[in-house]
Design an enzyme around this catalytic site. Structure first.
Site, PDB file in Angstrom:
ATOM      1  N   LYS A  54       8.359   0.239   5.834  1.00 48.82           N
ATOM      2  CA  LYS A  54       8.851   0.051   4.608  1.00 48.82           C
ATOM      3  C   LYS A  54       9.585   1.620   4.123  1.00 48.82           C
ATOM      4  O   LYS A  54      10.815   1.588   3.664  1.00 48.82           O
ATOM      5  CB  LYS A  54       7.897  -0.152   3.573  1.00 48.82           C
ATOM      6  CG  LYS A  54       7.466  -1.519   3.449  1.00 48.82           C
ATOM      7  CD  LYS A  54       6.263  -2.067   2.786  1.00 48.82           C
ATOM      8  CE  LYS A  54       5.824  -3.292   3.066  1.00 48.82           C
ATOM      9  NZ  LYS A  54       4.492  -3.772   2.325  1.00 48.82           N
ATOM     10  N   GLN A  98      -0.942  -0.955  -0.570  1.00 42.46           N
ATOM     11  CA  GLN A  98      -0.653  -2.032   0.735  1.00 42.46           C
ATOM     12  C   GLN A  98      -1.803  -2.705   0.919  1.00 42.46           C
ATOM     13  O   GLN A  98      -3.191  -2.124   0.864  1.00 42.46           O
ATOM     14  CB  GLN A  98      -0.200  -1.090   2.029  1.00 42.46           C
ATOM     15  CG  GLN A  98      -0.522  -1.990   3.357  1.00 42.46           C
ATOM     16  CD  GLN A  98       0.902  -2.822   3.485  1.00 42.46           C
ATOM     17  OE1 GLN A  98       1.944  -2.587   2.811  1.00 42.46           O
ATOM     18  NE2 GLN A  98       0.739  -4.127   3.881  1.00 42.46           N
ATOM     19  N   ASP A 121       6.200  -5.000  -5.784  1.00 41.84           N
ATOM     20  CA  ASP A 121       5.705  -5.935  -4.787  1.00 41.84           C
ATOM     21  C   ASP A 121       5.301  -7.281  -5.740  1.00 41.84           C
ATOM     22  O   ASP A 121       5.545  -8.239  -4.836  1.00 41.84           O
ATOM     23  CB  ASP A 121       4.211  -5.728  -4.400  1.00 41.84           C
ATOM     24  CG  ASP A 121       4.093  -5.288  -2.985  1.00 41.84           C
ATOM     25  OD1 ASP A 121       5.172  -5.577  -2.103  1.00 41.84           O
ATOM     26  OD2 ASP A 121       3.100  -4.546  -2.554  1.00 41.84           O
TER      27      ASP A 121
END
Length: 298
Positions: A54, A98, A121
């Site tokens: 990412k 994460q 997200d």
């Protein structure tokens, strides 16, 4: 039947070029480039790989990226304090935490602490709720990537029977909501099957589109699908493979060699959904950046 690959790597490269041009437009207008921050806890190999990918993609697109790392023994309070600072930091357009997190940290509490306007997200309940009723929102990156893949390959979804394997909050549930929306891709009749569903094969054999997101390697076999089915494989399980230097390979939920000959379109693993997930996260960050700079969002 001769199948066509749904090439996520190729489509993500197209989207990279589009996003990169967008970033140049933002900078040319006198604004700072989009800024994405990632919080990584511990040393989980999978999480390390995902976050590194990412950050690398963000840098390639011209984003300003930052990685905040914590040891496994970090307290929940420290994570929540960091989230609070990022929520208040006007230079941050979007940030992610994460997952998974260590067991002593409440993941749901962490997700709900994130400002929904920076939740690139798409996991915050406000974004999930807006997605479910078709309002503008940050759509979770994997479902968003799948929709884009279907769209760019002109896969017909209207009136089709879409069967989703798995009911996770990250893929299964939002995917079902999106595929039944009055939109394209969407307008499908949706069935979700899961670990308690009886006679799954009798359901999957009716499907025009199958989205497999169970996390069970080779679950979907050739005798479970009909001719001409469109198959999207979200599975990414590491399985032993002596022929690989690492000793492992990435395996999907679909037994590719059996299912592909019956499919019209099918994603490979790797190179299908994975690249689309990462680029969709970047697109969410770009959308946030444009909104926060008072620029039009397409």
């Amino acid at each position: 039947m001769s199948y066509q690959l749904l090439d996520g790597k190729k489509i993500s490269e197209q989207m990279k070029a589009e996003i990169s041009a967008n970033v140049k437009e933002i900078v040319a207008a006198g604004h700072k480039p989009p800024r994405l921050v990632a919080i990584l806890v511990g040393n989980d190999g999978g999480s390390e790989t995902y976050v590194a990918s990412k950050m690398k993609t963000g840098a390639e697109l011209g984003f300003t990226d930052e990685l905040i790392r914590f040891d496994t023994n970090v307290t929940e309070g420290e994570i929540l304090d960091t989230i609070d600072k990022l929520n208040k930091d006007e230079s941050v357009d979007g940030f992610i935490v994460q997952l998974p997190l260590p067991k002593h940290i409440d993941e749901q509490k962490v997700i709900e602490a994130i400002d929904p306007s920076k939740d690139v997200d798409g996991f915050h309940p406000i974004n999930v709720g807006k997605t479910s009723i078709g309002l503008p929102s940050f759509v979770s990156a994997t479902p968003a990537g799948i929709l884009e893949l279907l769209k760019r390959y002109d896969i017909e979804t209207r009136g089709k029977h879409c069967v989703i394997l798995g009911r996770s909050n990250i893929v299964g549930k939002p995917m079902a909501q999106l595929m039944m929306q009055k939109a394209y891709p969407g307008d499908a009749t949706v069935t979700i099957v899961h670990s308690r569903t009886q006679d799954i094969a009798s359901i999957t054999r009716q499907a025009d589109i199958i989205i497999a997101a169970l996390g069970t390697p080779d679950f979907l076999t050739g005798d479970m699908v009909k001719e001409g089915v469109v198959v999207v494989d979200v599975g990414t399980t590491l399985v032993p493979d002596a022929s690989k230097k690492s000793g492992f390979r990435l395996n999907g939920d679909v037994k590719f060699d059996e299912v592909a000959p019956k499919a019209s379109f099918i994603t490979p693993v790797p190179g299908g959904v994975g690249p689309m997930t990462i680029i969709s996260l970047m697109r969410n960050t770009l959308i946030s950046a444009r909104r926060r700079r008072g620029m039009k969002v397409d």
